[in-house]
Design a protein around this motif. Structure first.
Motif, short mmCIF file in Angstrom:
data_model
loop_
_atom_site.label_atom_id
_atom_site.label_comp_id
_atom_site.label_asym_id
_atom_site.label_seq_id
_atom_site.Cartn_x
_atom_site.Cartn_y
_atom_site.Cartn_z
N THR A 176 0.96 -1.14 0.15
CA THR A 176 -0.26 -0.10 -0.04
C THR A 176 1.15 1.02 -0.11
OG1 THR A 176 -1.45 -0.99 1.54
CG2 THR A 176 -1.84 1.43 1.15
N ALA A 180 -6.78 4.41 2.92
CA ALA A 180 -6.47 3.15 2.95
C ALA A 180 -6.25 2.51 4.53
CB ALA A 180 -4.81 3.91 2.53
N VAL A 213 -7.91 0.92 -0.97
CA VAL A 213 -6.41 0.87 -1.50
C VAL A 213 -6.54 -0.22 -0.68
CG1 VAL A 213 -4.20 1.56 -2.27
CG2 VAL A 213 -5.84 2.59 -2.77
N THR A 227 -4.30 -4.11 0.03
CA THR A 227 -2.79 -4.62 -0.10
C THR A 227 -3.30 -6.59 0.45
OG1 THR A 227 -0.89 -2.80 -0.22
CG2 THR A 227 -0.68 -5.97 -0.16
N VAL A 282 -1.95 -5.34 -5.01
CA VAL A 282 -2.17 -3.99 -4.04
C VAL A 282 -3.48 -3.77 -5.35
CG1 VAL A 282 -2.29 -1.15 -4.31
CG2 VAL A 282 -0.01 -2.77 -4.14
#
Length: 385
Positions: free
Chosen positions: A138, A235, A256, A258, A344
């Motif tokens: 990320t 995030a 977002v 990961t 990601v």
């Protein structure tokens, strides 16, 4: 068959302990048992002519409970390998037991980097993820996009603090600045004061270094506050696809994240994901896919080694590449860290999703070597300096 005589107690027994009933059960829980059972079935149900058995127990996220379960399994129930571990606190405690008793521990749930660093074990393999891998994906991707100012809302315990420190370090490596952070107590019901501080910072990225119910609550409230409508990027440093499902795409869109596994990324992962979904009623998380991967690799090693004895099986696992629906050409590093690429992803908007559990679009890939803490910084005694 000579090799069959080398199987202890005429059965290969795998035992899974994790959270089966509380905050981490959706991401791991009984889904890990289903994934392990699928791996056993796909392997044929036997190895070296002997039955493969899977047992499981809820450790309630309590280290003392987990240790009690594992001690009983190893001392009286003739278990050959422990799978998952659950939370990092339990995983660390279980690692100490399996190291002492020389039994394999396939760590698919616990994510602290200490498991392959200062508390590494020659028989402990960290399979699915660790905090450095998630932070690396990320932070690298967003910092490279020019999002060069960060603010952290961090769970006020070791997991959150380590996640913040690792993500902040990586973001700064790419020229970003950390403008501030705030610590939120475990199981916080109201994140409004923390979100107001994040909004007032004007940071381009508001990073959530938390997990489970805290992650879901903070994301919901950030959506209600209109944080992303104001131009800030949200995030989530630890989030599973089951969390996205519970939140709904309207709330989670644009996040977002990961991950070490997304079920709809390749034909192979999709085929596994569809089979798992049919049985578990949810798409596999990276913790559940990790259990399938770990058990599959373990059984292959037992077959190749001709025994279920810990030493030969561990050696075989370390020298064999990992290839399965989760992993392409992975390997086990000398500190026990499973090396694989991380991905990601961005959560789709409702209009972009074409089918149930079609939640992610892949926006970046982090190579295995970049997703793991460098060995040069390792305190693991197994690492050759």
């Amino acid at each position: 068959m000579p090799a069959a005589a080398q199987v202890s107690d005429d059965v290969v027994k795998l035992a899974i302990t994790n959270d089966q009933s509380s905050i981490y059960s959706a991401a791991g829980g009984y889904g890990v048992v289903i994934a392990a059972q699928m791996a056993v079935e796909d392997f044929g149900g036997t190895v070296l002519g002997k039955k493969i058995e899977v047992v499981f127990a809820d450790n309630q996220n309590k280290p003392d409970v987990g240790v009690g379960i594992v001690n009983r399994w190893l001392d009286t129930d003739h278990v050959d390998v422990i799978v998952d571990g659950g939370s990092s606190a339990v995983g660390m405690a279980v690692q100490a037991v399996t190291r002492e008793k020389n039994k394999l521990f396939l760590i698919t749930g616990s994510g602290t980097t200490a498991l392959t660093n200062e508390n590494c074990s020659p028989v402990g393999f960290q399979w699915s993820w660790d905090t450095y891998g998630l932070a690396s994906g990320t932070a690298t991707t967003l910092a490279k996009q020019g999002l060069d100012s960060w603010f952290f809302i961090t769970a006020d315990y070791t997991f959150g603090q380590v996640l913040e420190a690792q993500a902040g370090e990586i973001a700064q490596r790419y020229g970003a600045k950390v403008l501030g952070s705030v610590r939120a107590p475990f199981n916080t019901a109201d994140f409004s004061s923390f979100l107001l501080q994040a909004k007032a910072s004007n940071a381009k990225v508001v990073a959530l270094a938390n997990a489970g119910g805290d992650a879901s609550t903070s994301i919901k409230q950030a959506h209600e506050f209109g944080l992303t409508r104001g131009g800030q990027k949200l995030a989530a440093l630890f989030l599973n696809i089951t969390d996205v499902h519970a939140l709904g795409l309207d709330t989670a869109q644009g996040l977002v994240v990961t991950t070490s596994f997304y079920w709809d990324r390749t034909d192979t992962s999709r085929a596994f994901g569809e089979r798992f979904l049919e049985r578990a009623k949810n798409a596999p998380t990276f913790l559940q896919a990790g259990a399938y991967s770990a058990v599959t690799h373990y059984l292959k090693a037992v077959k190749e080694a001709g025994t279920d004895a810990t030493g030969p099986v561990a050696a075989q696992m370390k020298k064999t590449k990992i290839n399965d629906p989760m992993t392409e050409n992975g390997w086990i590093r000398e500190d026990g860290r499973v090396m694989r690429d991380f991905y990601v992803v961005q959560v789709k908007a409702p209009a972009e999703s074409k089918a149930p559990w079609d939640y992610y679009k892949v926006i970046g890939k982090i190579a295995a070597e970049d997703a793991a803490l460098p060995l040069s910084r390792s305190a693991c005694k197994l690492v050759q300096k």
